[in-house]
Design an enzyme around this catalytic site. Structure first.
Site, PDB file in Angstrom:
ATOM      1  N   SER A  61       0.926  -1.325   0.002  1.00  0.00           N
ATOM      2  CA  SER A  61       0.196  -0.056   0.055  1.00  0.00           C
ATOM      3  C   SER A  61       0.792   1.158   0.104  1.00  0.00           C
ATOM      4  CB  SER A  61      -0.830   0.250   1.191  1.00  0.00           C
ATOM      5  OG  SER A  61      -0.044   0.477   2.451  1.00  0.00           O
ATOM      6  N   TYR A 111       0.768   3.598   2.085  1.00  0.00           N
ATOM      7  CA  TYR A 111       1.119   3.751   3.518  1.00  0.00           C
ATOM      8  C   TYR A 111       2.425   2.812   3.737  1.00  0.00           C
ATOM      9  CZ  TYR A 111       1.685   2.229   8.217  1.00  0.00           C
ATOM     10  OH  TYR A 111       2.194   1.583   9.431  1.00  0.00           O
ATOM     11  N   HIS A 112       2.423   1.511   3.555  1.00  0.00           N
ATOM     12  CA  HIS A 112       3.461   0.634   3.822  1.00  0.00           C
ATOM     13  C   HIS A 112       4.786   1.187   3.035  1.00  0.00           C
ATOM     14  CE1 HIS A 112       0.137  -2.140   5.433  1.00  0.00           C
ATOM     15  NE2 HIS A 112       1.107  -2.499   6.302  1.00  0.00           N
ATOM     16  N   LYS A 164       6.650   3.725   4.757  1.00  0.00           N
ATOM     17  CA  LYS A 164       7.573   3.121   5.770  1.00  0.00           C
ATOM     18  C   LYS A 164       8.703   2.484   5.219  1.00  0.00           C
ATOM     19  CE  LYS A 164       4.976   3.323   9.589  1.00  0.00           C
ATOM     20  NZ  LYS A 164       5.247   4.090  10.792  1.00  0.00           N
TER      21      LYS A 164
HETATM   22  P1  NAD Z   1      -2.298   6.850  15.491  1.00  0.00           P
HETATM   23  O1  NAD Z   1      -3.011   7.279  14.214  1.00  0.00           O
HETATM   24  O2  NAD Z   1      -3.229   6.439  16.567  1.00  0.00           O
HETATM   25  O3  NAD Z   1      -1.258   7.780  15.937  1.00  0.00           O
HETATM   26  C1  NAD Z   1      -0.365   8.579  15.191  1.00  0.00           C
HETATM   27  C2  NAD Z   1      -0.130   9.949  16.113  1.00  0.00           C
HETATM   28  O4  NAD Z   1       0.530  10.701  15.134  1.00  0.00           O
HETATM   29  C3  NAD Z   1      -1.661  10.718  15.885  1.00  0.00           C
HETATM   30  O5  NAD Z   1      -2.092  11.072  17.233  1.00  0.00           O
HETATM   31  C4  NAD Z   1      -1.565  11.569  14.838  1.00  0.00           C
HETATM   32  O6  NAD Z   1      -2.064  12.878  15.340  1.00  0.00           O
HETATM   33  C5  NAD Z   1       0.144  12.067  14.812  1.00  0.00           C
HETATM   34  N1  NAD Z   1       0.764  12.528  13.628  1.00  0.00           N
HETATM   35  C6  NAD Z   1       0.523  12.236  12.425  1.00  0.00           C
HETATM   36  N2  NAD Z   1       1.399  12.739  11.735  1.00  0.00           N
HETATM   37  C7  NAD Z   1       1.793  13.920  12.356  1.00  0.00           C
HETATM   38  C8  NAD Z   1       2.746  14.949  12.003  1.00  0.00           C
HETATM   39  N3  NAD Z   1       3.039  15.226  10.778  1.00  0.00           N
HETATM   40  N4  NAD Z   1       3.110  15.755  12.909  1.00  0.00           N
HETATM   41  C9  NAD Z   1       2.904  15.535  14.248  1.00  0.00           C
HETATM   42  N5  NAD Z   1       2.148  14.450  14.366  1.00  0.00           N
HETATM   43  C10 NAD Z   1       1.483  13.702  13.767  1.00  0.00           C
HETATM   44  O7  NAD Z   1      -1.360   5.404  15.106  1.00  0.00           O
HETATM   45  P2  NAD Z   1      -0.784   4.216  15.973  1.00  0.00           P
HETATM   46  O8  NAD Z   1      -2.120   3.203  15.881  1.00  0.00           O
HETATM   47  O9  NAD Z   1      -0.631   4.623  17.413  1.00  0.00           O
HETATM   48  O10 NAD Z   1       0.549   3.802  15.099  1.00  0.00           O
HETATM   49  C11 NAD Z   1       1.824   4.664  15.797  1.00  0.00           C
HETATM   50  C12 NAD Z   1       2.924   4.103  14.566  1.00  0.00           C
HETATM   51  O11 NAD Z   1       3.070   2.905  15.035  1.00  0.00           O
HETATM   52  C13 NAD Z   1       2.628   4.621  13.436  1.00  0.00           C
HETATM   53  O12 NAD Z   1       3.761   4.580  12.553  1.00  0.00           O
HETATM   54  C14 NAD Z   1       2.288   3.082  12.736  1.00  0.00           C
HETATM   55  O13 NAD Z   1       2.560   3.084  11.350  1.00  0.00           O
HETATM   56  C15 NAD Z   1       2.813   2.241  13.712  1.00  0.00           C
HETATM   57  N6  NAD Z   1       2.288   0.739  13.809  1.00  0.00           N
HETATM   58  C16 NAD Z   1       1.034   0.682  14.294  1.00  0.00           C
HETATM   59  C17 NAD Z   1       0.298  -0.449  14.149  1.00  0.00           C
HETATM   60  C18 NAD Z   1      -1.163  -0.471  14.777  1.00  0.00           C
HETATM   61  O14 NAD Z   1      -1.581  -1.758  14.584  1.00  0.00           O
HETATM   62  N7  NAD Z   1      -1.694   0.430  15.361  1.00  0.00           N
HETATM   63  C19 NAD Z   1       1.177  -1.792  13.956  1.00  0.00           C
HETATM   64  C20 NAD Z   1       2.415  -1.549  13.374  1.00  0.00           C
HETATM   65  C21 NAD Z   1       2.900  -0.147  13.478  1.00  0.00           C
HETATM   66  N1  USQ Z   2      -8.660  -7.759   7.276  1.00  0.00           N
HETATM   67  C1  USQ Z   2      -9.917  -8.575   7.134  1.00  0.00           C
HETATM   68  N2  USQ Z   2     -10.841  -8.127   7.785  1.00  0.00           N
HETATM   69  C2  USQ Z   2     -11.215  -6.898   8.230  1.00  0.00           C
HETATM   70  C3  USQ Z   2      -9.804  -6.101   8.231  1.00  0.00           C
HETATM   71  C4  USQ Z   2      -8.627  -6.345   7.725  1.00  0.00           C
HETATM   72  O1  USQ Z   2      -9.611  -9.937   6.715  1.00  0.00           O
HETATM   73  O2  USQ Z   2     -12.039  -6.462   8.569  1.00  0.00           O
HETATM   74  C5  USQ Z   2      -7.501  -8.378   6.971  1.00  0.00           C
HETATM   75  C6  USQ Z   2      -6.651  -7.385   5.732  1.00  0.00           C
HETATM   76  O3  USQ Z   2      -7.188  -7.714   4.540  1.00  0.00           O
HETATM   77  C7  USQ Z   2      -5.355  -7.628   5.863  1.00  0.00           C
HETATM   78  C8  USQ Z   2      -5.319  -8.062   7.588  1.00  0.00           C
HETATM   79  O4  USQ Z   2      -6.422  -8.547   7.954  1.00  0.00           O
HETATM   80  O5  USQ Z   2      -4.809  -8.674   5.280  1.00  0.00           O
HETATM   81  C9  USQ Z   2      -4.548  -7.032   8.342  1.00  0.00           C
HETATM   82  O6  USQ Z   2      -5.207  -6.009   8.147  1.00  0.00           O
HETATM   83  P1  USQ Z   2      -5.114  -4.592   9.340  1.00  0.00           P
HETATM   84  O7  USQ Z   2      -6.287  -3.672   8.973  1.00  0.00           O
HETATM   85  O8  USQ Z   2      -5.360  -5.347  10.685  1.00  0.00           O
HETATM   86  O9  USQ Z   2      -3.815  -4.120   9.455  1.00  0.00           O
HETATM   87  P2  USQ Z   2      -2.921  -3.341   8.400  1.00  0.00           P
HETATM   88  O10 USQ Z   2      -3.506  -3.017   7.194  1.00  0.00           O
HETATM   89  O11 USQ Z   2      -1.775  -4.330   7.738  1.00  0.00           O
HETATM   90  O12 USQ Z   2      -2.248  -2.299   9.114  1.00  0.00           O
HETATM   91  C10 USQ Z   2      -2.015  -2.324  10.456  1.00  0.00           C
HETATM   92  C11 USQ Z   2      -1.762  -0.839  10.884  1.00  0.00           C
HETATM   93  C12 USQ Z   2      -0.338  -0.416  10.352  1.00  0.00           C
HETATM   94  C13 USQ Z   2       0.679  -1.270  10.472  1.00  0.00           C
HETATM   95  C14 USQ Z   2       0.153  -2.781  10.162  1.00  0.00           C
HETATM   96  C15 USQ Z   2       1.270  -3.740  10.810  1.00  0.00           C
HETATM   97  O13 USQ Z   2      -2.947   0.011  10.771  1.00  0.00           O
HETATM   98  O14 USQ Z   2      -0.132   0.956  11.136  1.00  0.00           O
HETATM   99  O15 USQ Z   2       1.730  -0.836  10.036  1.00  0.00           O
HETATM  100  O16 USQ Z   2      -0.961  -3.142  10.798  1.00  0.00           O
HETATM  101  S1  USQ Z   2       1.771  -4.960   9.502  1.00  0.00           S
HETATM  102  O17 USQ Z   2       0.293  -5.711   9.385  1.00  0.00           O
HETATM  103  O18 USQ Z   2       2.349  -5.869  10.050  1.00  0.00           O
HETATM  104  O19 USQ Z   2       2.185  -4.193   8.562  1.00  0.00           O
END
Ligand code: NAD
Ligand code: USQ
Length: 370
Positions: free
Chosen positions: A190, A192-193, A196
């Site tokens: 994506s 997004y990914h 990263k």
């Molecule tokens: P989130 O969206 O809840 O929190 C992100 C925070 O960053 C928000 O409060 C947002 O306002 C702030 N932010 C975004 N852009 C900004 C900018 N330009 N300046 C200042 N602040 C900014 O997300 P999260 O779920 O807490 O995820 C945090 C991090 O961890 C992310 O980098 C995400 O990619 C990573 N991550 C999350 C997950 C997950 O499942 N939630 C999994 C793996 C990695």
């Molecule tokens: N999925 C379903 N049903 C749903 C939602 C999701 O089958 O209702 C599936 C998606 O197709 C995907 C998997 O579940 O294959 C994971 O989706 P997700 O939305 O739980 O996670 P993802 O999009 O991968 O993103 C989340 C966070 C992101 C972080 C990532 C870690 O939003 O910030 O980077 O998890 S990872 O998956 O290891 O890349």
């Protein structure tokens, strides 16, 4: 054992970028509770996405100012607040100069894959926000806090789903009789990914070029809500997203089970997620603490795969169905057409040994559900 927040005479200062978000808020409180001096940097844009898309956290969350005030009233501990955009270098410079962090934990990005795929403007926004924001953090460290250790949240999704085992950041390859250890190939699925992936390249480059110290945490999908600190008061409550844009798979399935909605498995459901509970994101701050107390050498780029278990989406749905049955819920599952372009059946075996080597003993979801 955890490294001390006070290894020298004064407490270590940690800047939590994105500290108003799901992982960042829980992390900021946890570090503050453990004696670190904490500053949150956040432009609150996550709250704006909700307004724009008509979404909301399941749990009501109060303003960041109220959150920080409540924390001070309960514990006497101050969390400093810098509200602004890290893409604005002037703002970020002032925050770095005034707080002088020993470590910066960077969560501050647009983190939803579906959001980044809505349209051109969201794709461009996501990559601009994430890549330029991280670049600014790297420049701020170089200009104002050379010793500051960067702990950057990456994602397991950087690697994609190759038909070989996934290593932790690097792979040793022999090619035409010569051998080298190289960055593991990235195949994100994506915009997004991909942002990263671009971040990781910029961080690796600046470690080499400027001697920055950095740890990239390639984290799996996070689940769960409460931590010891967020449970202390309703005004400290964390956000919990369950919608199709920001809700992650397991959190979504739990809410669907609770309200009697079928679990929405996308396509064949064979796609594998690596998962980690929010508490272990914090527990892994023990890595962050090690990183703070015992930072990487100048120029070192460390990569950890940060997850505790891996399941297919179908297996997650089965776990939620079994857990629901114990609560008397009749949980149904429905396969819905997959809105994402992704492999629905694939080989997946990702290493995460560095966490275990550092002593992480997680409570496993598989264990909890049985
Ligand atoms: P989130 O969206 O809840 O929190 C992100 C925070 O960053 C928000 O409060 C947002 O306002 C702030 N932010 C975004 N852009 C900004 C900018 N330009 N300046 C200042 N602040 C900014 O997300 P999260 O779920 O807490 O995820 C945090 C991090 O961890 C992310 O980098 C995400 O990619 C990573 N991550 C999350 C997950 C997950 O499942 N939630 C999994 C793996 C990695
Ligand atoms: N999925 C379903 N049903 C749903 C939602 C999701 O089958 O209702 C599936 C998606 O197709 C995907 C998997 O579940 O294959 C994971 O989706 P997700 O939305 O739980 O996670 P993802 O999009 O991968 O993103 C989340 C966070 C992101 C972080 C990532 C870690 O939003 O910030 O980077 O998890 S990872 O998956 O290891 O890349």
């Amino acid at each position: 054992q955890e490294a001390s927040a006070h290894s020298s005479s004064k407490p270590k200062k940690v800047m939590v970028i994105g500290g108003d978000g799901y992982c960042g808020w829980a992390t900021a409180l946890h570090l503050s509770n453990k004696g670190y001096e904490v500053a949150i940097v956040d432009n609150l844009v996550r709250r704006l996405y909700d307004h724009q898309l008509g979404l909301d956290s399941l749990t009501p969350i109060t303003s960041i100012q109220n959150r920080v005030r409540r924390w001070k009233a309960l514990t006497g501990k101050t969390i400093q607040l810098y509200v602004g955009d890290i893409c604005d270098f002037e703002f970020l410079s002032e925050a770095f100069k005034s707080f002088e962090p020993d470590a910066a934990v960077h969560f501050g990005e647009q983190r939803s894959a579906p959001y980044s795929m809505i349209d051109r403007s969201r794709a461009v926004y996501t990559q601009h926000n994430n890549v330029i924001g991280t670049l600014n953090v790297l420049f701020a460290i170089k200009e104002y806090s050379e010793e500051c250790h960067l702990v950057k949240l990456g994602t397991m999704g950087e690697y994609g789903t190759p038909n070989i085992d996934i290593e932790e950041g690097f792979i040793t390859i022999t090619h035409n009789g010569r051998t080298d250890t190289l960055p593991y190939p990235k195949q994100a699925s994506s915009f997004y990914h991909l942002s990263k992936v671009h971040d990781s390249h910029n961080i690796a480059f600046t470690c080499k070029a400027w001697g920055i110290r950095a740890t990239d945490l390639n984290q799996g999908v996070v689940y769960g809500l409460k931590t010891d600190e967020t449970a202390m008061h309703e005004e400290l409550s964390n956000r919990f997203d369950y919608d199709a844009v920001f809700g992650t798979a397991l959190n979504r399935f739990c809410v669907q089970a609770a309200v009697g909605h079928p679990l929405t498995v996308y396509g064949k459901g064979g796609q594998v997620c690596e998962i980690i509970h929010l508490k272990f994101v914090l527990c892994n701050l023990f890595i962050i603490k090690l990183a703070i107390a015992n930072p990487a050498k100048p120029g070192e780029f460390r990569v950890f795969n940060q997850f505790t278990e891996q399941f297919s989406v179908n297996e997650l749905a089965k776990l939620v169905t079994a857990a629901g049955a114990k609560l008397g819920l009749d949980v149904q599952t429905k396969s819905v057409p997959n809105p994402r372009v992704e492999a629905e059946e694939h080989y997946y075996n990702a290493k995460h040994t560095k966490l275990i080597e550092l002593g992480l003993v997680p409570h496993l979801l598989s264990g909890l559900a049985t």
